[in-house]
Design a protein around this motif. Structure first.
Motif, PDB file in Angstrom:
ATOM      1  N   LEU A 228      -2.682 -36.930 -46.756  1.00  0.00           N
ATOM      2  CA  LEU A 228      -3.925 -36.902 -45.981  1.00  0.00           C
ATOM      3  C   LEU A 228      -4.319 -38.286 -45.471  1.00  0.00           C
ATOM      4  N   LEU A 229      -3.967 -39.290 -46.257  1.00  0.00           N
ATOM      5  CA  LEU A 229      -4.382 -40.652 -45.936  1.00  0.00           C
ATOM      6  C   LEU A 229      -3.847 -41.110 -44.580  1.00  0.00           C
ATOM      7  N   LYS A 230      -2.673 -40.600 -44.226  1.00  0.00           N
ATOM      8  CA  LYS A 230      -2.062 -40.985 -42.946  1.00  0.00           C
ATOM      9  C   LYS A 230      -2.964 -40.661 -41.772  1.00  0.00           C
ATOM     10  N   GLN A 231      -3.675 -39.538 -41.873  1.00  0.00           N
ATOM     11  CA  GLN A 231      -4.503 -39.135 -40.742  1.00  0.00           C
ATOM     12  C   GLN A 231      -5.962 -39.537 -40.923  1.00  0.00           C
ATOM     13  N   CYS A 232      -6.408 -39.501 -42.179  1.00  0.00           N
ATOM     14  CA  CYS A 232      -7.839 -39.661 -42.413  1.00  0.00           C
ATOM     15  C   CYS A 232      -8.331 -41.088 -42.230  1.00  0.00           C
ATOM     16  N   GLY A 233      -7.448 -42.044 -42.386  1.00  0.00           N
ATOM     17  CA  GLY A 233      -7.871 -43.424 -42.171  1.00  0.00           C
ATOM     18  C   GLY A 233      -8.478 -44.054 -43.402  1.00  0.00           C
ATOM     19  N   SER A 234      -9.510 -43.409 -43.986  1.00  0.00           N
ATOM     20  CA  SER A 234     -10.105 -44.022 -45.168  1.00  0.00           C
ATOM     21  C   SER A 234      -9.730 -43.264 -46.426  1.00  0.00           C
ATOM     22  N   SER A 235      -9.633 -44.036 -47.501  1.00  0.00           N
ATOM     23  CA  SER A 235      -9.254 -43.465 -48.784  1.00  0.00           C
ATOM     24  C   SER A 235     -10.318 -42.473 -49.260  1.00  0.00           C
ATOM     25  N   GLU A 236     -11.608 -42.785 -48.964  1.00  0.00           N
ATOM     26  CA  GLU A 236     -12.712 -41.904 -49.393  1.00  0.00           C
ATOM     27  C   GLU A 236     -12.563 -40.524 -48.749  1.00  0.00           C
ATOM     28  N   MET A 237     -12.272 -40.555 -47.449  1.00  0.00           N
ATOM     29  CA  MET A 237     -12.169 -39.298 -46.731  1.00  0.00           C
ATOM     30  C   MET A 237     -10.951 -38.503 -47.218  1.00  0.00           C
ATOM     31  N   ALA A 238      -9.836 -39.197 -47.431  1.00  0.00           N
ATOM     32  CA  ALA A 238      -8.630 -38.530 -47.922  1.00  0.00           C
ATOM     33  C   ALA A 238      -8.925 -37.881 -49.280  1.00  0.00           C
ATOM     34  N   GLU A 239      -9.682 -38.603 -50.114  1.00  0.00           N
ATOM     35  CA  GLU A 239     -10.040 -38.091 -51.440  1.00  0.00           C
ATOM     36  C   GLU A 239     -10.900 -36.822 -51.315  1.00  0.00           C
ATOM     37  N   ASP A 240     -11.854 -36.879 -50.395  1.00  0.00           N
ATOM     38  CA  ASP A 240     -12.748 -35.737 -50.156  1.00  0.00           C
ATOM     39  C   ASP A 240     -11.996 -34.505 -49.701  1.00  0.00           C
ATOM     40  N   VAL A 241     -11.143 -34.716 -48.715  1.00  0.00           N
ATOM     41  CA  VAL A 241     -10.393 -33.597 -48.159  1.00  0.00           C
ATOM     42  C   VAL A 241      -9.428 -33.050 -49.213  1.00  0.00           C
ATOM     43  N   MET A 242      -8.834 -33.952 -49.994  1.00  0.00           N
ATOM     44  CA  MET A 242      -7.934 -33.531 -51.072  1.00  0.00           C
ATOM     45  C   MET A 242      -8.691 -32.617 -52.042  1.00  0.00           C
ATOM     46  N   GLN A 243      -9.941 -32.974 -52.363  1.00  0.00           N
ATOM     47  CA  GLN A 243     -10.710 -32.147 -53.296  1.00  0.00           C
ATOM     48  C   GLN A 243     -10.992 -30.767 -52.708  1.00  0.00           C
ATOM     49  N   ASP A 244     -11.239 -30.742 -51.405  1.00  0.00           N
ATOM     50  CA  ASP A 244     -11.412 -29.468 -50.702  1.00  0.00           C
ATOM     51  C   ASP A 244     -10.173 -28.593 -50.832  1.00  0.00           C
ATOM     52  N   VAL A 245      -9.019 -29.255 -50.691  1.00  0.00           N
ATOM     53  CA  VAL A 245      -7.750 -28.532 -50.791  1.00  0.00           C
ATOM     54  C   VAL A 245      -7.650 -27.869 -52.163  1.00  0.00           C
ATOM     55  N   PHE A 246      -8.008 -28.620 -53.214  1.00  0.00           N
ATOM     56  CA  PHE A 246      -7.865 -28.054 -54.553  1.00  0.00           C
ATOM     57  C   PHE A 246      -8.951 -27.031 -54.883  1.00  0.00           C
ATOM     58  N   LEU A 247     -10.069 -27.145 -54.210  1.00  0.00           N
ATOM     59  CA  LEU A 247     -11.077 -26.091 -54.331  1.00  0.00           C
ATOM     60  C   LEU A 247     -10.492 -24.777 -53.781  1.00  0.00           C
ATOM     61  N   THR A 248      -9.815 -24.888 -52.641  1.00  0.00           N
ATOM     62  CA  THR A 248      -9.152 -23.714 -52.059  1.00  0.00           C
ATOM     63  C   THR A 248      -8.055 -23.179 -52.976  1.00  0.00           C
ATOM     64  N   VAL A 249      -7.290 -24.093 -53.571  1.00  0.00           N
ATOM     65  CA  VAL A 249      -6.229 -23.671 -54.502  1.00  0.00           C
ATOM     66  C   VAL A 249      -6.847 -22.854 -55.639  1.00  0.00           C
ATOM     67  N   TRP A 250      -7.949 -23.352 -56.176  1.00  0.00           N
ATOM     68  CA  TRP A 250      -8.638 -22.641 -57.266  1.00  0.00           C
ATOM     69  C   TRP A 250      -9.121 -21.268 -56.796  1.00  0.00           C
ATOM     70  N   LEU A 251      -9.746 -21.238 -55.622  1.00  0.00           N
ATOM     71  CA  LEU A 251     -10.338 -19.988 -55.146  1.00  0.00           C
ATOM     72  C   LEU A 251      -9.296 -18.962 -54.712  1.00  0.00           C
ATOM     73  N   LYS A 252      -8.169 -19.438 -54.196  1.00  0.00           N
ATOM     74  CA  LYS A 252      -7.187 -18.506 -53.643  1.00  0.00           C
ATOM     75  C   LYS A 252      -5.958 -18.288 -54.533  1.00  0.00           C
ATOM     76  N   ALA A 253      -6.004 -18.848 -55.743  1.00  0.00           N
ATOM     77  CA  ALA A 253      -4.841 -18.742 -56.632  1.00  0.00           C
ATOM     78  C   ALA A 253      -4.453 -17.280 -56.864  1.00  0.00           C
ATOM     79  N   GLY A 254      -5.454 -16.417 -56.955  1.00  0.00           N
ATOM     80  CA  GLY A 254      -5.182 -15.003 -57.200  1.00  0.00           C
ATOM     81  C   GLY A 254      -4.362 -14.375 -56.095  1.00  0.00           C
ATOM     82  N   GLN A 255      -4.759 -14.669 -54.851  1.00  0.00           N
ATOM     83  CA  GLN A 255      -4.016 -14.156 -53.699  1.00  0.00           C
ATOM     84  C   GLN A 255      -2.584 -14.645 -53.716  1.00  0.00           C
ATOM     85  N   PHE A 256      -2.444 -15.941 -54.018  1.00  0.00           N
ATOM     86  CA  PHE A 256      -1.114 -16.545 -53.949  1.00  0.00           C
ATOM     87  C   PHE A 256      -0.196 -16.027 -55.053  1.00  0.00           C
ATOM     88  N   ALA A 257      -0.766 -15.851 -56.251  1.00  0.00           N
ATOM     89  CA  ALA A 257       0.052 -15.528 -57.409  1.00  0.00           C
ATOM     90  C   ALA A 257       0.852 -14.243 -57.221  1.00  0.00           C
TER      91      ALA A 257
END
Ligand SMILES: [Zn+2]
Lengths: 224, 199
Positions: free
Chosen positions: B54-83
């Motif tokens: 994410l850092l490649k596009q986001c520019g700042s480490s803070e933003m990359a960290e934020d978006v990364m957390q969003d990604v893992f929120l989705t992983v948590w919420l959609k794990a059932g579908q994926f499994a």
């Protein structure tokens, strides 16, 4: 909807990679709303991209307490009732307005109330403003039955999606949902063959490359 | 230009397969038992990688960290579908991350258009999970990609990892745009053939 003409697979892969410029991305997105086949291709391409990224990415240290903050977000998310809009019905609403969902954010009217600007006999257009940084242009074109545009080539890539009506050119018959994904080498002479006006959405590269009198004369017709 | 090696050593392949299996088991626990320990183990492995991407596009480490957390929120919420699919956890997580990154990038532009890739359609929602994510075994796509001729691998790498448009790729490699497009199409076809019915 029977769709005969789809975007080039290379275009769909670019869409999946997120590197298509705005006008092209919007146009492809509008096609995806009505095309199962291309939606499937885009998802496969996205999976391929995901796999490449996973294989070829390094590591970056996390912020302090990163996992703890994530857990807080998770408990906040599960306390908030699920209020995400029903996107399928949103899509259906867009379609009943005659406007694809991907385009609905750019237009505040339905297709029938658009204020067209005449650019030639039986040909009207409605330019659609994009983000300041866009290097592509987007417009709606409306062409009367029986009308066509002079034979023309293209100054770059051009993607046209038919929204209503139909036209025929050297490549074939294009009806609603069909996409003409043309590169700069293609020359064609579209002629509207439906009883109603043909309305299409056309994405082009910014016409910086048009040179000479011929280019300037044909510029209004670029887009189909 | 440096392109990461196309061949994964035999030992690496086995280690990858073990890891992939471990990750599938973990995601199963997240899906069924809402197991936070399993989730933490997945996070420890994937979060630094997702953030780097994410850092490649986001520019700042803070933003990359934020978006990364969003990604893992989705992983948590959609794990059932994926499994319920048979896919590789890695591909799934990176696909979510890639989609989220594109989404964030689009929201930064003044007008936002709807990303159809994120949308679930009544007629293809169950199938899409299957088509996008299933694999007879994990890492299948990566294995197929590893067999691509270098010139095809290169255009796919530049498109997805370096995020270059096809005209940028043409300029960078000094080849016609048409050649970039045909290599891209052929690469995708080749991979599809190898994963017949999977991808
Ligand atoms: Zn299609």
């Amino acid at each position: 909807m029977t769709i005969a003409h789809h975007p080039d697979m290379a275009t769909l892969i670019e869409y999946a990679a997120g590197t298509l410029d705005e006008a092209f991305a919007v146009t492809v997105s509008c096609h995806l709303e009505v095309c199962d086949q291309c939606r499937k291709s885009v998802r496969s391409a996205a999976a391929l991209g995901g796999s490449f990224l996973c294989e070829e990415t390094g590591v970056e240290p996390l912020g302090e307490g990163s996992f703890g903050r994530l857990l807080e977000k998770i408990s906040a998310a599960s306390e908030t009732p699920h209020t995400a809009p029903d996107r399928v019905s949103e899509l259906e609403r867009g379609v009943t307005r005659g406007i694809p969902l991907a385009l609905s954010g750019y237009l505040d009217t339905d297709l029938k109330s658009i204020r067209w600007k005449r650019i030639g006999p039986g040909v009207w257009q409605k330019p659609i403003p994009l983000s300041p940084g866009a290097s592509s242009s987007l417009r709606l074109l409306r062409i009367a039955p029986g009308r066509g545009v002079p034979e023309h080539g293209h100054g770059g890539q051009e993607i046209t999606l038919i929204l209503s009506g139909a036209y025929r050119d050297e490549i074939g018959h294009f009806g609603p949902g069909d996409v003409a994904d043309l590169d700069e080498h293609v020359e064609h002479k579209p002629q509207v063959v439906s009883d109603e006006d043909c309305i299409c959405l056309a994405a082009t590269e910014k016409p910086t490359r048009f040179k000479g009198i011929a280019g300037r004369l044909l510029q209004p017709f670029v887009g189909i | 230009m440096f392109i990461p090696s196309a061949t994964i050593p035999e030992r690496g392949m086995n280690a990858n397969a073990d890891l992939a299996q471990r990750h599938r088991a973990l995601i199963g626990r997240v899906a069924e038992d809402r197991d936070k320990e399993a989730f933490a183990e997945l996070f420890d492995w994937y979060a630094p990688r997702v953030k780097a991407m994410l850092l490649k596009q986001c520019g700042s480490s803070e933003m990359a960290e934020d978006v990364m957390q969003d990604v893992f929120l989705t992983v948590w919420l959609k794990a059932g579908q994926f499994a319920s699919s048979k896919g590789a956890v890695s591909t799934w997580i990176f696909t979510i991350a890639r989609n989220r990154r594109i989404d964030v990038f689009r929201k930064q532009s003044s007008r936002h258009y709807v990303d159809i890739g994120e949308m679930e359609f009544a007629d293809d929602a169950p199938e899409s999970e299957e088509v996008l994510l299933s694999g007879e075994q994990d890492s299948l796509i990566a294995q197929a990609a590893a067999t691509l001729p270098e010139e095809m691998r290169e255009v796919i790498h530049l498109a997805f990892v370096e995020e270059k448009s096809q005209s940028q790729i043409a300029g960078e490699l000094g080849i016609p745009l048409g050649t970039v497009k045909s290599r891209t199409r052929r690469a995708f076809e080749k991979i599809k053939q190898q994963l017949e019915g999977v991808l």
